[in-house]
Motif scaffolding. Sequence first.
Motif, PDB file in Angstrom:
ATOM      1  N   PHE A  62     169.315  71.841 -29.575  1.00 12.23           N
ATOM      2  CA  PHE A  62     170.601  72.410 -29.981  1.00 12.23           C
ATOM      3  C   PHE A  62     170.692  73.925 -29.885  1.00 12.23           C
ATOM      4  CE2 PHE A  62     168.374  73.274 -33.607  1.00 12.23           C
ATOM      5  CZ  PHE A  62     168.703  72.655 -34.815  1.00 12.23           C
ATOM      6  N   HIS A  63     169.610  74.598 -29.478  1.00 10.48           N
ATOM      7  CA  HIS A  63     169.670  76.017 -29.115  1.00 10.48           C
ATOM      8  C   HIS A  63     168.668  76.261 -27.988  1.00 10.48           C
ATOM      9  CE1 HIS A  63     172.204  76.956 -32.519  1.00 10.48           C
ATOM     10  NE2 HIS A  63     171.300  76.476 -33.358  1.00 10.48           N
ATOM     11  N   HIS A  64     169.087  76.979 -26.952  1.00  2.73           N
ATOM     12  CA  HIS A  64     168.208  77.264 -25.823  1.00  2.73           C
ATOM     13  C   HIS A  64     168.570  78.614 -25.225  1.00  2.73           C
ATOM     14  CE1 HIS A  64     166.737  76.153 -21.485  1.00  2.73           C
ATOM     15  NE2 HIS A  64     165.880  76.941 -22.122  1.00  2.73           N
ATOM     16  N   TYR A  65     167.558  79.461 -25.025  1.00  2.00           N
ATOM     17  CA  TYR A  65     167.754  80.799 -24.472  1.00  2.00           C
ATOM     18  C   TYR A  65     166.752  81.013 -23.337  1.00  2.00           C
ATOM     19  CZ  TYR A  65     169.997  81.064 -29.004  1.00  2.00           C
ATOM     20  OH  TYR A  65     170.778  80.774 -30.093  1.00  2.00           O
ATOM     21  N   ASP A  66     167.273  81.232 -22.112  1.00  2.00           N
ATOM     22  CA  ASP A  66     166.378  81.514 -20.980  1.00  2.00           C
ATOM     23  C   ASP A  66     166.459  82.971 -20.542  1.00  2.00           C
ATOM     24  OD1 ASP A  66     168.774  81.707 -19.604  1.00  2.00           O
ATOM     25  OD2 ASP A  66     168.301  80.123 -18.159  1.00  2.00           O
TER      26      ASP A  66
END
Length: 246
Positions: free
Chosen positions: A30-34
């Motif tokens: 539910f949270h993803h940062y690339d």
Amino acid sequence: MVNLSQTCLRALTLSAALAAGGSAQAAMLFHHYDFSTGVIDLVGTADGTLIDNAHVAGGQLVLDGNGDYVQFANHLIPIAGSYSVALFGQRNLDQGTFTEMISQGYSGGPGHYIGTDQGGNIRAGDQWVATGVPFGPVGSLTHYALVVDASGGGSTRLFVNGLNVASLPFAIVSTPLGSDTRLGAQFAPYGEFFNGVIDDVRIYDGALTPLEVAQLATPVPEPGTWAMLSLGLALSGIVLRSRRPT
């Protein structure tokens, strides 16, 4: 950038995890940062704010350990139940002090964080301040995952580069109060700024399986690595599916 030897090691780690398998557990990302374009949440709507000299370059969050970090507007990590936090981190030097890659809450709340103590060992929150596991080597991009499983008797497991290196016989919890989630710094009023880079931050509602952690820790193999990975899989009698858990 992950070098060839690291990729080979993680490829073999994935092969071993695939062979070992694991019980299915529902874990929803539910949270993803690339960090390809700022600190943008690729799954939810919780974008982060770059503070001071914190910046994004080459698809990574770059931090100099001198007052820079990322601030969010709420608590991103669940405070109880089953959840997982996974990310890559690389320190530029042995700072010889407390540092944090991710944090939220306040001291004794209990607070939640993944970082280092003064001796360079990993800390995983106020309820697990002494894991006894060394942080990754200076200059080496290393994958870390904290998996909290509240089912049954409960457990908390720490993974480094896809390997389960330490565990607790209960599910850790944290406070809904205090500072909202930060990357590269401790919650207020402490600094504990991280000097290095952070990448591929993922937060799940639910406990990842060992196989899923191994998949996250294994980047897309570089040319020349497929042969080694294929050999390991062939010995395990397994066919690789080229996708990561979502």
